[in-house]
Scaffold this motif. Structure first.
Motif, short mmCIF file in Angstrom:
data_model
loop_
_atom_site.label_atom_id
_atom_site.label_comp_id
_atom_site.label_asym_id
_atom_site.label_seq_id
_atom_site.Cartn_x
_atom_site.Cartn_y
_atom_site.Cartn_z
N CYS A 166 14.10 9.81 1.12
CA CYS A 166 13.83 9.06 0.64
C CYS A 166 14.24 8.38 -1.17
O CYS A 166 14.34 8.27 -2.21
N THR A 192 2.20 8.90 -0.75
CA THR A 192 3.90 8.55 -0.57
C THR A 192 4.06 8.45 0.69
O THR A 192 3.93 9.36 1.63
N ARG A 225 3.28 4.40 -2.96
CA ARG A 225 4.30 4.76 -4.01
C ARG A 225 3.02 5.22 -4.84
O ARG A 225 1.96 4.67 -5.11
N LEU A 237 4.38 -0.09 1.61
CA LEU A 237 5.15 0.85 0.79
C LEU A 237 3.42 1.77 0.29
O LEU A 237 2.82 0.95 -0.42
N LEU A 294 12.06 1.03 -1.99
CA LEU A 294 12.94 1.99 -0.79
C LEU A 294 13.94 1.45 -0.14
O LEU A 294 14.39 0.91 0.95
N ASP A 328 11.68 9.15 -3.66
CA ASP A 328 10.71 9.52 -3.05
C ASP A 328 10.85 10.36 -2.82
O ASP A 328 9.83 10.97 -1.63
#
Length: 317
Positions: free
Chosen positions: A287, A199, A221, A219, A259, A290
């Motif tokens: 985040c 992440t 994830r 990103l 995000l 996240d």
């Protein structure tokens, strides 16, 4: 821009791919940090093969100071000879930095020796948690140079002013080779954050007036890395210093994943790099779902632009 993969050959210098341009340049950068101590660190190497020099060194800072002559350690050489018969896969640089490739494209032993001053030494290892991600936007501050970014776990220890400090964090490295003249810089940001191995985010921004947008980045994830489609950086600045005091990143990747990361700079160093300054902050990011991430915000300014802003601040607008 044509995408290319980072291969084992790219762990070494690319001098044979460069023409005779004075500004042909190759760089290698690694970062590390210790969140609880608000401590950040860099190893940075910049080689110019056509004029035979290497510059850079190491920086370690915390929340006690931000000027390079006041932070715990700063060593920034400008024109030392490139070692002969050594490659970046296994090299001891005259700047004090050592780099040894352990696994192609993924793992590197990093060291530093400050030539007997006993102020700073390092014994660290970088292990990539993702493949090196290639630059995909010629409109970013990196232009048309070859450029790769990679998050990794950094662990080992440093000895700073006589104290051993264990390091275990997620840091960033990048590699660039191509034309890099000293009068090229424009305002830009290089912003990173990582919560765990699966992440994180990177955004490289362009700034036009008061609008700052992401030119390149990704990103990460659920262990999947996807390039950005769009993004913005906003925040507030301390009028007395010009430094960012809060940051908000709003990013969307090419699959529509979003995000919002809100950052608090906890320490910083101002690095003077020829015609521009890099106000580099260690940042704690919230985040949302996240989680909490740690990373950096490199706030890059041509010197005359920063001077203009500060002069206006002193005049009250």
């Amino acid at each position: 821009m044509t995408e290319r993969k980072f291969t084992a050959a790219d762990d070494g210098f690319h001098f044979d791919q460069m023409d005779d341009d004075w500004w042909a340049t190759e760089t290698a950068w690694f970062s590390f940090h210790h969140p609880e101590r608000r401590l950040g660190g860099w190893f940075y190497t910049m080689a110019r093969p056509n004029i035979g020099i290497v510059s850079g060194g190491a920086w370690v800072w915390d929340d006690t100071a931000c000027l390079p002559w006041e932070v715990p350690f700063s060593s920034n050489y400008t024109a030392l000879p490139i070692p002969k018969d050594q490659d970046l896969t296994d090299i001891r640089l005259p700047t004090g930095t050592t780099i040894r490739m352990l696994e192609p494209c993924m793992s590197y032993a990093l060291g530093y020796d400050d030539s007997g001053r006993n102020l700073f030494s390092a014994d660290l290892r970088f292990d990539g948690v993702m493949s090196p991600e290639p630059l995909t936007a010629a409109g970013s501050t990196f232009g048309s140079a070859h450029h790769f970014d990679q998050f990794g776990r950094v662990h080992g220890h440093i000895i700073l002013l006589g104290e051993r400090i264990d390091i275990d964090c997620f840091g960033m490295r990048d590699r660039t080779w191509g034309r890099r003249p000293e009068n090229r810089p424009r305002r830009a940001g290089y912003i990173t954050g990582m919560a765990d191995a699966d992440t994180g985010f990177l955004a490289v921004t362009n700034i036009e007036g008061d609008v700052e947008t992401a030119a390149y980045g990704f990103l990460r994830r659920d262990g999947r890395t996807v390039s950005l489609a769009e993004g913005t950086r906003t925040g507030t600045r301390d009028p007395a210093t010009g430094h960012m005091s809060s940051i908000e990143m709003r990013l969307t990747d090419q699959e529509g994943r979003k995000l919002v990361a809100r950052g608090e700079p906890v320490s910083k160093i101002v690095i003077n790099r020829h015609t521009f300054i890099d106000i580099n902050s260690l940042v704690r990011w919230d985040c949302g779902s996240d989680g909490i991430a740690w990373g950096e915000e490199q706030d890059m300014w041509p010197m005359h632009h920063f001077e203009r802003m500060m002069r206006a601040n002193r005049k009250g607008g």
